[in-house]
Design a protein around this motif. Sequence first.
Motif, mmCIF file in Angstrom:
data_model
loop_
_atom_site.group_PDB
_atom_site.id
_atom_site.type_symbol
_atom_site.label_atom_id
_atom_site.label_comp_id
_atom_site.label_asym_id
_atom_site.label_seq_id
_atom_site.Cartn_x
_atom_site.Cartn_y
_atom_site.Cartn_z
ATOM 1 N N ALA A 1 0.840 -1.202 0.000
ATOM 2 C CA ALA A 1 0.000 0.000 0.000
ATOM 3 C C ALA A 1 0.875 1.252 0.000
ATOM 4 O O ALA A 1 0.576 2.234 -0.703
ATOM 5 C CB ALA A 1 -0.915 -0.003 1.224
ATOM 6 N N PHE A 2 1.956 1.226 0.769
ATOM 7 C CA PHE A 2 2.901 2.347 0.798
ATOM 8 C C PHE A 2 3.515 2.555 -0.591
ATOM 9 O O PHE A 2 3.567 3.677 -1.109
ATOM 10 C CB PHE A 2 3.990 2.051 1.830
ATOM 11 N N VAL A 3 3.966 1.460 -1.205
ATOM 12 C CA VAL A 3 4.596 1.541 -2.528
ATOM 13 C C VAL A 3 3.594 2.019 -3.580
ATOM 14 O O VAL A 3 3.925 2.838 -4.453
ATOM 15 C CB VAL A 3 5.205 0.174 -2.902
ATOM 16 N N ASN A 4 2.369 1.533 -3.502
ATOM 17 C CA ASN A 4 1.351 1.957 -4.471
ATOM 18 C C ASN A 4 1.043 3.448 -4.335
ATOM 19 O O ASN A 4 0.805 4.142 -5.337
ATOM 20 C CB ASN A 4 0.073 1.140 -4.289
ATOM 21 N N ARG A 5 1.048 3.949 -3.098
ATOM 22 C CA ARG A 5 0.824 5.383 -2.899
ATOM 23 C C ARG A 5 1.970 6.166 -3.520
ATOM 24 O O ARG A 5 1.757 7.210 -4.159
ATOM 25 C CB ARG A 5 0.669 5.687 -1.415
ATOM 26 N N ALA A 6 3.209 5.681 -3.330
ATOM 27 C CA ALA A 6 4.367 6.346 -3.931
ATOM 28 C C ALA A 6 4.255 6.355 -5.456
ATOM 29 O O ALA A 6 4.550 7.365 -6.115
ATOM 30 C CB ALA A 6 5.650 5.657 -3.497
ATOM 31 N N ALA A 7 3.807 5.244 -6.027
ATOM 32 C CA ALA A 7 3.675 5.153 -7.483
ATOM 33 C C ALA A 7 2.605 6.108 -8.005
ATOM 34 O O ALA A 7 2.765 6.726 -9.069
ATOM 35 C CB ALA A 7 3.347 3.718 -7.885
ATOM 36 N N ARG A 8 1.500 6.269 -7.268
ATOM 37 C CA ARG A 8 0.455 7.198 -7.701
ATOM 38 C C ARG A 8 0.971 8.636 -7.671
ATOM 39 O O ARG A 8 0.690 9.426 -8.572
ATOM 40 C CB ARG A 8 -0.782 7.059 -6.806
ATOM 41 N N LEU A 9 1.741 8.950 -6.635
ATOM 42 C CA LEU A 9 2.303 10.298 -6.555
ATOM 43 C C LEU A 9 3.320 10.532 -7.663
ATOM 44 O O LEU A 9 3.478 11.663 -8.146
ATOM 45 C CB LEU A 9 2.952 10.508 -5.182
ATOM 46 N N ALA A 10 4.007 9.446 -8.086
ATOM 47 C CA ALA A 10 5.011 9.578 -9.152
ATOM 48 C C ALA A 10 4.378 9.927 -10.493
ATOM 49 O O ALA A 10 5.078 10.326 -11.425
ATOM 50 C CB ALA A 10 5.816 8.283 -9.267
ATOM 51 N N GLU A 11 3.061 9.789 -10.597
ATOM 52 C CA GLU A 11 2.371 10.175 -11.820
ATOM 53 C C GLU A 11 2.256 11.696 -11.940
ATOM 54 O O GLU A 11 1.995 12.222 -13.025
ATOM 55 C CB GLU A 11 0.979 9.552 -11.852
ATOM 56 N N ILE A 12 2.436 12.406 -10.823
ATOM 57 C CA ILE A 12 2.270 13.861 -10.856
ATOM 58 C C ILE A 12 3.559 14.611 -10.538
ATOM 59 O O ILE A 12 3.640 15.822 -10.784
ATOM 60 C CB ILE A 12 1.163 14.330 -9.891
ATOM 61 N N THR A 13 4.568 13.918 -9.989
ATOM 62 C CA THR A 13 5.804 14.606 -9.628
ATOM 63 C C THR A 13 6.924 13.588 -9.426
ATOM 64 O O THR A 13 6.695 12.377 -9.504
ATOM 65 C CB THR A 13 5.612 15.451 -8.354
ATOM 66 N N SER A 14 8.106 14.066 -9.160
ATOM 67 C CA SER A 14 9.248 13.199 -8.888
ATOM 68 C C SER A 14 9.133 12.650 -7.462
ATOM 69 O O SER A 14 8.911 13.420 -6.514
ATOM 70 C CB SER A 14 10.546 14.001 -9.035
ATOM 71 N N VAL A 15 9.254 11.336 -7.293
ATOM 72 C CA VAL A 15 9.071 10.716 -5.981
ATOM 73 C C VAL A 15 10.297 9.873 -5.616
ATOM 74 O O VAL A 15 10.791 9.093 -6.433
ATOM 75 C CB VAL A 15 7.807 9.828 -5.941
ATOM 76 N N HIS A 16 10.759 10.061 -4.372
ATOM 77 C CA HIS A 16 11.851 9.267 -3.812
ATOM 78 C C HIS A 16 11.362 8.600 -2.537
ATOM 79 O O HIS A 16 10.675 9.233 -1.727
ATOM 80 C CB HIS A 16 13.061 10.140 -3.487
ATOM 81 N N VAL A 17 11.702 7.345 -2.365
ATOM 82 C CA VAL A 17 11.416 6.625 -1.127
ATOM 83 C C VAL A 17 12.734 6.360 -0.427
ATOM 84 O O VAL A 17 13.656 5.787 -1.029
ATOM 85 C CB VAL A 17 10.676 5.295 -1.395
ATOM 86 N N VAL A 18 12.842 6.797 0.828
ATOM 87 C CA VAL A 18 14.032 6.537 1.635
ATOM 88 C C VAL A 18 13.730 5.353 2.555
ATOM 89 O O VAL A 18 12.755 5.376 3.312
ATOM 90 C CB VAL A 18 14.439 7.768 2.465
ATOM 91 N N GLY A 19 14.535 4.328 2.481
ATOM 92 C CA GLY A 19 14.299 3.103 3.236
ATOM 93 C C GLY A 19 14.716 3.203 4.693
ATOM 94 O O GLY A 19 15.077 4.274 5.190
ATOM 95 N N PRO A 20 14.697 2.070 5.397
ATOM 96 C CA PRO A 20 14.981 2.068 6.842
ATOM 97 C C PRO A 20 16.470 2.192 7.147
ATOM 98 O O PRO A 20 17.318 1.969 6.283
ATOM 99 C CB PRO A 20 14.452 0.705 7.286
ATOM 100 N N ILE A 21 16.766 2.553 8.400
ATOM 101 C CA ILE A 21 18.122 2.506 8.925
ATOM 102 C C ILE A 21 18.222 1.324 9.874
ATOM 103 O O ILE A 21 17.222 0.665 10.170
ATOM 104 C CB ILE A 21 18.505 3.809 9.653
ATOM 105 N N GLN A 22 19.405 1.055 10.393
ATOM 106 C CA GLN A 22 19.576 -0.097 11.276
ATOM 107 C C GLN A 22 18.880 0.110 12.619
ATOM 108 O O GLN A 22 18.618 1.225 13.043
ATOM 109 C CB GLN A 22 21.056 -0.413 11.490
ATOM 110 N N PHE A 23 18.585 -1.008 13.256
ATOM 111 C CA PHE A 23 17.851 -1.037 14.520
ATOM 112 C C PHE A 23 18.585 -1.974 15.467
ATOM 113 O O PHE A 23 19.086 -3.023 15.048
ATOM 114 C CB PHE A 23 16.423 -1.527 14.251
ATOM 115 N N TYR A 24 18.665 -1.595 16.738
ATOM 116 C CA TYR A 24 19.423 -2.369 17.722
ATOM 117 C C TYR A 24 18.502 -2.843 18.845
ATOM 118 O O TYR A 24 17.618 -2.109 19.293
ATOM 119 C CB TYR A 24 20.526 -1.505 18.352
#
Length: 638
Positions: free
Chosen positions: A505-528
């Motif tokens: 669902a997150f990825v699909n929202r990003a893809a829909r937004l990419a239809e109207i503008t430039s979209v970047h997804v920043v992934g996770p960082i490490q967790f301890y």
Amino acid sequence: MKLSYRADIDGLRAVAVLSVILFHAHFSLFAGGFIGVDVFFVISGYLITSIILKHEGPIGPFLRAFYEGRIRRLLPPAIPVLLFSAVAGGYLLSTEAMEEFSNSLVAVLLFVSNWFFWDIAGYFDGPSHLKPLLHTWSLSVEEQFYLFFPVLLLTTARLSRAGRAGMVCAIIGLSFAINIYFVANNDLNSAFYNSFGRFWEMAVGGILAFRIIPAPRSALWQNVVGVTGLATIAGCIVFFDPTMAFPGFWALLPTIGTALVIQAQGGLASKLLSTKAFVAVGLISYALYLWHWPLFAFLNIIYGDPSSMQFAMAIAATFAISTISYFIIERPIRFRAVMPSRSQAVALFATASIVFIAFGVAGNVTNGFPWRLPDAANKYAKALKAQIRAQRRAALHNKCWIGANADFKAAEEPCVKSRDGRPRVLLVGDSHAAHLFDGLSRARPDLNVSLLASSSCTLSGYERIDQRRPACMALIDYLDQLRPGDFDGIIMTTREVLSDTYLRAFVNRAARLAEITSVHVVGPIQFYRPNMPELYEGMVGRLTRDLISSRFDAAVQDAQFQSNERYKELLAEKPAVNYISPLDTLCPKRKCKHFDKDGWPILIDNTHMGLAASHELAKEIGPRITIHNSVQAEAASR
């Protein structure tokens, strides 16, 4: 005040405590084991009301005897648990965690630990598994019930039995309505911890004691009622899970199931629960409940992510200690073989309260007894507080990074920057978007970066996560209503390691937004696990830098790496979305960078980067943020 003994109720206690313990030990079959607390609440309400209804005579002597009984039942087994937790905490907890523990200790002795933990944490939140006294919240709810409910029933003794039962039914209705109100307003912490939203479960047990509803007389109906109740409890243990909007309407199932078992008063369920094995566990259930959680909490603190074998060993230790506690402490004091007089029991309560409260106050005043730790650890503790303050200021906390229940509209207008000739970019998501804001703004001064972030917002829009958070849903609605030209670029990020459904669902929202503008997804960082500051404060000044790094290596969790790969897989199907992986920068070949340029650990709490570390990461990933030439040209022409 004595009641006829029912072995099946001790067996029911065994079911309750075992489900809680195995849930806390992460046994998958017991994903709904937290409902054991609800079972305890109903049992408690039934027994307490039964005792009160049997009373005849003056109120004063009864109440003195009643509260003496509560002291003898509840306090003596708790004293060694509190003492153990204080000593172990002295060795293992950071100054911040020790200060919090000290405050929780005072809350336990004042019977308000449910309110204390309501204020600082959610029961299902990750950091909660490191709080040694978290489990006492349920004891405080019961103790608060004991303070008002006996007085209420005794002072209305002149009313008819039906009238008093009606009063208890009113408590059930009002308390349940309060609980539903909290759930409906996505305030699950209040629904879980607030006494007024929990009293209905004890009152359900209480209404059974009035015997207004006749118990089944035939063996057939005893079997039907009892087995139905026990099967309902078992179903809740197996099929419930922590992502549910609990308590709410879901809590009706274990509550009614427990009431049915108690009401059956015979039959197959009663015979099963009355077997020696169940009764034996039920007899030590209070000690089991008291001891298991601190042992688990310190196990989590030491090992970060304990194995099933380590949990099994902790469970074995819990049973051994609880058995000793029952025979050496609980039985002798409760049944007056030791401390036979009331004055002795009251003196024990007063002395223990004074000693533990004094310890808790001292822990608060000294900010966690910093003298326990090496100078290097104390220096780090001070630096950490300064880092947290600096990061929150830079991340625009409570301004553009808002809480789950904050007013999104109030943040939107001042936080979305007007055009100034530079391409306008929106950084959006949860607190992880916020902790990148200052760094990205500095790393890319050619971009006009606006921040809109809501705590714990996954941007998936799914009910079990985002729909509990009004500000998050408002943020999602804002994104879904964007039109071409509103922004020249959008950067999306979230801390959550999402299940596949939510991640899609997150990825699909990003893809829909990419239809109207430039979209970047920043992934996770490490967790301890344990979290980085807790781990570091316990090691600095005691271990070499190499050993500290090695311990950090072992504490890094795999879930983020798995999530990172899944992001890549799903976004490979969405070529219009650009994926930026901080883990590829911070943890090349899964060998993570643990310290910033100043030598401090890169994380300042469970998951957020300090300002220096955030700036370093932004310098690495900032150049990967690209605005399509056509978008840049359009922006430049405005």
